[in-house]
Design a protein around this motif. Structure first.
Motif, PDB file in Angstrom:
ATOM      1  N   ALA A 111      53.810  34.265  97.193  1.00 54.56           N
ATOM      2  CA  ALA A 111      54.426  32.947  96.978  1.00 54.56           C
ATOM      3  C   ALA A 111      53.753  32.171  95.854  1.00 54.56           C
ATOM      4  CB  ALA A 111      54.384  32.143  98.274  1.00 54.56           C
ATOM      5  N   GLU A 112      52.430  32.251  95.741  1.00 60.81           N
ATOM      6  CA  GLU A 112      51.736  31.520  94.684  1.00 60.81           C
ATOM      7  C   GLU A 112      52.134  32.029  93.301  1.00 60.81           C
ATOM      8  OE1 GLU A 112      47.556  31.255  95.023  1.00 60.81           O
ATOM      9  OE2 GLU A 112      47.589  30.071  96.861  1.00 60.81           O
ATOM     10  N   ARG A 113      52.160  33.368  93.156  1.00 63.92           N
ATOM     11  CA  ARG A 113      52.547  33.935  91.865  1.00 63.92           C
ATOM     12  C   ARG A 113      54.003  33.624  91.553  1.00 63.92           C
ATOM     13  NH1 ARG A 113      49.514  38.292  90.004  1.00 63.92           N
ATOM     14  NH2 ARG A 113      50.993  38.271  88.260  1.00 63.92           N
ATOM     15  N   ALA A 114      54.849  33.637  92.579  1.00 64.88           N
ATOM     16  CA  ALA A 114      56.258  33.298  92.372  1.00 64.88           C
ATOM     17  C   ALA A 114      56.410  31.849  91.916  1.00 64.88           C
ATOM     18  CB  ALA A 114      57.051  33.535  93.663  1.00 64.88           C
ATOM     19  N   LEU A 115      55.575  30.955  92.453  1.00 64.17           N
ATOM     20  CA  LEU A 115      55.635  29.554  92.028  1.00 64.17           C
ATOM     21  C   LEU A 115      55.201  29.405  90.575  1.00 64.17           C
ATOM     22  CD1 LEU A 115      56.171  26.612  92.543  1.00 64.17           C
ATOM     23  CD2 LEU A 115      53.941  26.427  93.661  1.00 64.17           C
ATOM     24  N   LEU A 116      54.172  30.149  90.166  1.00 64.83           N
ATOM     25  CA  LEU A 116      53.766  30.127  88.767  1.00 64.83           C
ATOM     26  C   LEU A 116      54.905  30.591  87.864  1.00 64.83           C
ATOM     27  CD1 LEU A 116      50.096  31.474  88.926  1.00 64.83           C
ATOM     28  CD2 LEU A 116      50.822  29.166  88.307  1.00 64.83           C
ATOM     29  N   ASP A 117      55.590  31.657  88.278  1.00 65.43           N
ATOM     30  CA  ASP A 117      56.755  32.130  87.514  1.00 65.43           C
ATOM     31  C   ASP A 117      57.808  31.038  87.417  1.00 65.43           C
ATOM     32  OD1 ASP A 117      55.592  34.572  87.166  1.00 65.43           O
ATOM     33  OD2 ASP A 117      56.876  35.652  88.566  1.00 65.43           O
ATOM     34  N   TYR A 118      58.040  30.370  88.537  1.00 63.83           N
ATOM     35  CA  TYR A 118      59.060  29.323  88.591  1.00 63.83           C
ATOM     36  C   TYR A 118      58.705  28.176  87.642  1.00 63.83           C
ATOM     37  CZ  TYR A 118      62.059  25.701  90.606  1.00 63.83           C
ATOM     38  OH  TYR A 118      62.982  24.711  90.782  1.00 63.83           O
ATOM     39  N   LEU A 119      57.436  27.754  87.694  1.00 66.55           N
ATOM     40  CA  LEU A 119      57.003  26.647  86.827  1.00 66.55           C
ATOM     41  C   LEU A 119      57.127  27.014  85.352  1.00 66.55           C
ATOM     42  CD1 LEU A 119      53.851  25.447  88.809  1.00 66.55           C
ATOM     43  CD2 LEU A 119      56.093  24.322  88.681  1.00 66.55           C
ATOM     44  N   GLN A 120      56.830  28.267  85.030  1.00 66.44           N
ATOM     45  CA  GLN A 120      56.944  28.706  83.646  1.00 66.44           C
ATOM     46  C   GLN A 120      58.410  28.803  83.224  1.00 66.44           C
ATOM     47  OE1 GLN A 120      55.004  28.989  81.179  1.00 66.44           O
ATOM     48  NE2 GLN A 120      56.390  30.042  79.767  1.00 66.44           N
ATOM     49  N   MET A 121      59.239  29.312  84.135  1.00 66.65           N
ATOM     50  CA  MET A 121      60.652  29.532  83.809  1.00 66.65           C
ATOM     51  C   MET A 121      61.395  28.223  83.564  1.00 66.65           C
ATOM     52  SD  MET A 121      63.519  31.549  86.100  1.00 66.65           S
ATOM     53  CE  MET A 121      62.374  32.908  86.340  1.00 66.65           C
ATOM     54  N   PHE A 122      61.145  27.220  84.413  1.00 67.75           N
ATOM     55  CA  PHE A 122      61.937  25.994  84.352  1.00 67.75           C
ATOM     56  C   PHE A 122      61.227  24.847  83.646  1.00 67.75           C
ATOM     57  CE2 PHE A 122      63.920  28.214  87.952  1.00 67.75           C
ATOM     58  CZ  PHE A 122      65.236  28.173  87.542  1.00 67.75           C
ATOM     59  N   TYR A 123      59.888  24.871  83.637  1.00 68.78           N
ATOM     60  CA  TYR A 123      59.171  23.740  83.074  1.00 68.78           C
ATOM     61  C   TYR A 123      58.228  24.111  81.933  1.00 68.78           C
ATOM     62  CZ  TYR A 123      60.913  21.440  87.260  1.00 68.78           C
ATOM     63  OH  TYR A 123      61.731  20.948  88.238  1.00 68.78           O
ATOM     64  N   LYS A 124      58.156  25.416  81.622  1.00 62.46           N
ATOM     65  CA  LYS A 124      57.349  25.898  80.492  1.00 62.46           C
ATOM     66  C   LYS A 124      55.908  25.375  80.557  1.00 62.46           C
ATOM     67  CE  LYS A 124      61.226  27.590  78.976  1.00 62.46           C
ATOM     68  NZ  LYS A 124      61.546  29.019  79.195  1.00 62.46           N
ATOM     69  N   LEU A 125      55.323  25.416  81.757  1.00 59.59           N
ATOM     70  CA  LEU A 125      53.979  24.866  81.915  1.00 59.59           C
ATOM     71  C   LEU A 125      52.888  25.775  81.364  1.00 59.59           C
ATOM     72  CD1 LEU A 125      54.011  23.162  85.426  1.00 59.59           C
ATOM     73  CD2 LEU A 125      54.258  22.141  83.176  1.00 59.59           C
ATOM     74  N   GLY A 126      53.122  27.103  81.412  1.00 58.80           N
ATOM     75  CA  GLY A 126      52.150  28.030  80.841  1.00 58.80           C
ATOM     76  C   GLY A 126      50.763  27.838  81.418  1.00 58.80           C
ATOM     77  N   GLY A 127      49.789  27.512  80.539  1.00 58.15           N
ATOM     78  CA  GLY A 127      48.409  27.334  80.956  1.00 58.15           C
ATOM     79  C   GLY A 127      48.237  26.203  81.950  1.00 58.15           C
ATOM     80  N   ALA A 128      49.106  25.186  81.883  1.00 61.21           N
ATOM     81  CA  ALA A 128      49.013  24.077  82.839  1.00 61.21           C
ATOM     82  C   ALA A 128      49.280  24.557  84.259  1.00 61.21           C
ATOM     83  CB  ALA A 128      50.000  22.976  82.453  1.00 61.21           C
TER      84      ALA A 128
END
Length: 315
Positions: free
Chosen positions: A71-88
């Motif tokens: 779930a944690e890795r999936a959330l990181l994917d989600y944040l990158q996919m929709f919000y382009k957070l990357g390193g953040a």
């Protein structure tokens, strides 16, 4: 989706189903969401990472890939996919924000798990073909399968607009599509059968697609009706005399234990007959898989996959 009461063998059935669907050159993804690494144990491989890995080759050259969704890795994917957070996004993980989000709100966790699986369903290669012909999820137990699958509807209702709403709606379109099926695994025992019947009713009420009931660990009936009645007591003394006169090894002291085993088998047959009647009443077609005396090793998985193919899976 493969669900079932604990102890019914749902992970084994999910693995056999993935092998059956991958037969004849197909490619199947087998997904785990509970963090138990049950798939890795069944296929006798090292723990699955958060990436798709080929774990088996099916008859006819098909391939089975596996993925343990975190779930944690999936959330990181989600944040990158929709919000382009990357390193953040990685910084948030270090601060514990992601662990907090996936622990304090179980609904968010379920959205992430189902969303990752649905992404694999929708994914396409450059030529437009689906990356996977089939995706099989070893899903949570029957007692929470409906809430697990329907949580995206709840999230979509809370977030009326924006990427969270759109993601939840996209996931629900996959989960409620005609191409999706929720199979329920049971044994021919009272509690698993009742939980299966209740699960089917809940899925139908939530308008989620019920697939089939998979009756697992079916034992052969080795006695005909007359033998069952005799072993149960109708002609017990006559059966004992016949065994002794036939020269059963060990003499008369083995007769009673033999008849006790036969009577136990007879009771088991009656129990299974009653539970089959309950399953027939829910109006869902079924598959049946045999009891594996040697356990569900690799050879056993291929045997179960072959049996599922014989009953029409993937045809």
């Amino acid at each position: 989706m493969v669900s079932g009461k604990g102890g019914t063998g749902k992970t084994t059935v999910a693995a056999a189903l993935a092998l059956a669907l991958a037969t004849e050159g197909k490619r199947t993804l087998l997904v785990e969401v509970e963090g138990r690494q049950g798939i890795a144990q069944l296929f006798e491989t090292e723990a699955l990472p958060y990436e798709e890995r080929k774990i088996a080759v099916a008859p006819g050259g098909g391939e089975v890939y596996a993925l343990a969704i975190d779930a944690e890795r999936a959330l990181l994917d989600y944040l990158q996919m929709f919000y382009k957070l990357g390193g953040a996004g990685r910084a948030l993980k270090k601060l514990g924000a992601i662990d907090f989000a996936t622990t304090i709100a179980p609904g968010v966790r379920d959205v992430l798990l189902t969303g990752k699986a649905c992404e694999a369903v929708r994914r396409r290669e450059r030529d437009g073909r689906p990356t996977y012909d089939h995706v099989v999820m070893d899903a949570p137990p029957t007692g929470r399968i409906t809430r697990f699958l329907n949580v995206n509807d709840e999230v979509a209702g809370l977030a009326r607009i924006g990427p969270i709403h759109n993601q939840a709606q996209a996931v629900m379109r996959v989960l409620k599509s005609p191409e999706t099926a929720v199979h329920l695994v049971t044994l021919l025992e009272e509690m698993p059968v009742q939980e299966t019947a209740d699960g089917i009713a809940e899925l139908r009420a939530a308008e989620l697609p019920v697939g089939r009931v998979v009756v697992n660990m079916v034992r052969p009936h080795v006695l005909d009706e007359a033998a069952v009645r005799a072993a149960s007591g109708d002609h017990r003394e006559a059966v004992a005399r016949t065994l002794v006169s036939a020269g059963v090894a060990g003499g008369a002291h083995l007769v009673e234990p033999l008849l006790d085993q036969a009577a136990e088998h007879a009771r088991r047959v009656e129990l299974e007959r009653a539970q089959r009647a309950v399953l027939e009443g829910v109006g869902v077609p079924s598959y049946e898989l045999p009891y594996l005396g040697d356990g569900a090793d690799i050879a056993g998985l291929y045997r179960l996959a072959k049996e599922l193919r014989r009953q029409g899976v993937g045809a």
